[in-house]
Scaffold this motif. Structure first.
Motif, mmCIF file in Angstrom:
data_model
loop_
_atom_site.group_PDB
_atom_site.id
_atom_site.type_symbol
_atom_site.label_atom_id
_atom_site.label_comp_id
_atom_site.label_asym_id
_atom_site.label_seq_id
_atom_site.Cartn_x
_atom_site.Cartn_y
_atom_site.Cartn_z
ATOM 1 N N UNK A 1 76.721 -0.804 -86.775
ATOM 2 C CA UNK A 1 76.400 -0.657 -88.191
ATOM 3 C C UNK A 1 77.632 -0.583 -89.054
ATOM 4 N N UNK A 2 77.407 -0.318 -90.335
ATOM 5 C CA UNK A 2 78.503 -0.272 -91.293
ATOM 6 C C UNK A 2 78.293 0.870 -92.284
ATOM 7 N N UNK A 3 79.405 1.485 -92.680
ATOM 8 C CA UNK A 3 79.368 2.582 -93.644
ATOM 9 C C UNK A 3 79.262 1.990 -95.053
ATOM 10 N N UNK A 4 78.338 2.518 -95.866
ATOM 11 C CA UNK A 4 78.199 2.048 -97.245
ATOM 12 C C UNK A 4 78.811 3.030 -98.246
ATOM 13 N N UNK A 5 78.862 4.315 -97.889
ATOM 14 C CA UNK A 5 79.503 5.334 -98.732
ATOM 15 C C UNK A 5 80.049 6.408 -97.819
ATOM 16 N N UNK A 6 81.200 6.961 -98.193
ATOM 17 C CA UNK A 6 81.737 8.063 -97.398
ATOM 18 C C UNK A 6 82.598 8.953 -98.251
ATOM 19 N N UNK A 7 82.670 10.190 -97.874
ATOM 20 C CA UNK A 7 83.492 11.133 -98.626
ATOM 21 C C UNK A 7 83.759 12.362 -97.777
ATOM 22 N N UNK A 8 84.680 13.192 -98.231
ATOM 23 C CA UNK A 8 84.815 14.536 -97.704
ATOM 24 C C UNK A 8 83.754 15.378 -98.409
ATOM 25 N N UNK A 9 83.003 16.158 -97.652
ATOM 26 C CA UNK A 9 81.988 17.018 -98.253
ATOM 27 C C UNK A 9 82.517 18.433 -98.407
ATOM 28 N N UNK A 10 82.697 18.889 -99.643
ATOM 29 C CA UNK A 10 83.132 20.277 -99.837
ATOM 30 C C UNK A 10 82.102 21.278 -99.304
ATOM 31 N N UNK A 11 80.817 20.905 -99.319
ATOM 32 C CA UNK A 11 79.778 21.829 -98.842
ATOM 33 C C UNK A 11 79.903 22.049 -97.333
#
Lengths: 366, 129
Positions: free
Chosen positions: A309-319
């Motif tokens: 598969x492929x990543x469409x959005x990613x981030x560091x999650x502060x939560x």
């Protein structure tokens, strides 16, 4: 030769600059990416209250009966039985069943509707509406005269109450017209952050005064598009251009519950065919095992190293204090708990598919 | 933007502070400010041999990942493992507690490829225009 396209300014662009915002071009608009910093802004939103300028988004008005106007055929969600002063989320599709945009329909009166669409798609969507609405509809694009301020966070109700006492009556996904600073505004109990919140639609020329008055309250801070993206990813909300596109089926994107198969809508026949053949990929969300974060465009691998598969959005999650990602995985099962790798062939990190959303403690429905 | 007078700089906004033939390295105030809140640092390995201007570290902020290039060739002799738990040290104190790694310098002549504080200041001004 380079061609420079001038960016649109919202009526608040000078306010953002005066507040020290880092400005970026987004969907043809000059927008605040961040003010104080994404992590600080995340704290305001999740713990007190934050305000976003979303005047770049598009608003259309359609006058006419749900069916006869053609509106019901354009959108995927059921609208005929919507009570007046409620909103409903859905999408509009092309003939191939791909997503032209996701949108919210507001029923302002029995025969009056407001449709809120993404900034990047205003022109494309207006064209689609003009072509697909019948002669019994009256269509109006009010995007460039309508400002939109989002007040989001657990204290948003207490703060908005100071200006509009009746706001306490407003239930989730409903709206009404209120008098605010001497003028009429439409306010809905909606948002894109996972916290309790409101979206205020007001005339372009009124927005500056409103923005300044709300920010006088020291519990409210301005927040930019950077943290907005983090907040929506923590809630696993789709963003057009990432999880939704003209080449992506809303079934793949997991929008099933916003599609009414009992009615006719553009793209329905294609979706029915997809349903009978069975889907071969699935919108999934996964956590990183570390602070290292997945990024849009990363590949997703199984334990054997095959691309799945492929990543469409990613981030560091502060939560969660770790990386989180959304993506499509070629699979028939939901794979909750499955171990995956993300990255590229040379550099991979480990993660795990989990049940959505990432952030479960929001004040959204308080 | 803060610049340390006696450090040397790269065009990619890394700094190195040389004492004898050991260099302490990190990223500049300009770089940390452009990246925003730093959330993860992939540190080099102890004893790793690195070439000048070779990518040796990766730094992630909330919304992006960036490659960091080594200011000089040599062998990594120490890494700042406090960054594993507290990557924000780079935002708070990029020239001090936010140092990334120390290197045993192979060839001091390579400093001729780096900028002095004064040159780096002019370079930053040229970027603004």
């Amino acid at each position: 030769m380079s061609i420079e396209v001038a960016l649109h300014n919202t009526p608040l662009a000078q306010e953002h600059i005066a507040l020290g915002a880092k400005m970026v071009g987004f969907s043809g608009w000059n927008m605040p990416l961040q003010y104080e910093g994404i992590l600080a802004e995340w704290e305001y939103n999740r713990k007190t209250c934050s305000i976003f300028d979303c005047s770049h988004m598009g608003e259309f008005i359609v006058h006419g009966c749900a069916i006869d106007s053609g509106l019901d055929r354009i959108v995927t969600q059921r609208i005929v039985d919507m009570p007046v002063k409620t909103c409903r989320y859905g999408a509009m599709l092309n003939e191939q069943g791909g997503v032209i945009d996701d949108l919210i329909v507001y029923r302002k009166a029995l025969q009056e509707w407001m449709i809120v669409v993404n900034a990047s798609n205003i022109e494309k969507n207006a064209k689609h509406f003009r072509e697909r609405l019948t002669s019994k509809a009256v269509f109006e694009d009010i995007s460039f005269e309508t400002a939109k301020l989002d007040i989001q966070g657990p204290l948003s109700r207490d703060i908005l109450k100071i200006f509009v006492p009746d706001i306490v009556e407003l239930k989730y996904y409903t709206f009404d017209e209120f008098v605010l600073l001497g003028g009429k505004c439409l306010i809905s109990r909606t948002g894109y952050t996972g916290e309790m919140g409101y979206e205020i639609y007001c005339p372009w020329e009124k927005s500056k005064e409103l923005w300044q008055r709300i920010l006088k309250n020291d519990k409210v801070r301005p927040t930019g598009l950077g943290v907005r993206d983090v907040l929506r990813i923590e809630m696993c909300y789709s963003l057009y251009g990432h999880e939704l596109e003209e080449t992506i089926s809303p079934l793949d994107a997991g929008l099933d519950k916003f599609i009414d198969f009992e009615k006719n809508f553009i793209g329905k026949d294609v979706l029915l065919k997809q349903k009978s053949l069975g889907m071969n990929r699935r919108a999934s969300c996964f956590t990183s095992d570390s602070r290292r974060s997945p990024r849009a465009g990363h590949k997703i691998f199984d334990e054997q190293g095959h691309i799945i598969g492929e990543v469409t959005s990613g981030t560091f999650s502060p939560a969660l204090q770790m990386g989180v990602g959304l993506g499509f995985i070629e699979t028939l099962s939901d794979n909750i708990g499955k171990k995956i790798f993300f990255g590229d062939e040379k550099n991979k990190a480990t993660g795990k598919i989990i049940k959505r959303p990432f952030y479960k403690d929001g004040s959204l429905k308080h | 933007m803060d610049i340390m007078d006696h450090y040397l700089y790269t065009k990619e906004h890394e700094w190195i502070n040389i004492e004898d033939n050991i260099g302490t390295m990190g990223i500049t105030d300009y770089a940390q400010s452009a990246l925003g809140d730093i959330t993860y640092v992939e540190l080099p390995q102890q004893d790793q041999e690195v070439e000048q201007f070779e990518q040796f570290v990766s730094v992630e902020s909330v919304k992006a990942a960036s490659d960091i290039f080594c200011p000089m060739s040599g062998r990594i002799i120490e890494v700042n493992d406090k960054l594993e738990e507290t990557p924000a040290l780079i935002n708070k104190d990029c020239y001090g507690k936010g140092w990334i790694a120390k290197i045993e310098i192979k060839d001091l002549d390579e400093t001729s490829n780096l900028m002095s504080a004064e040159d780096y200041r002019s370079y930053l001004e040229s970027l603004d225009h």
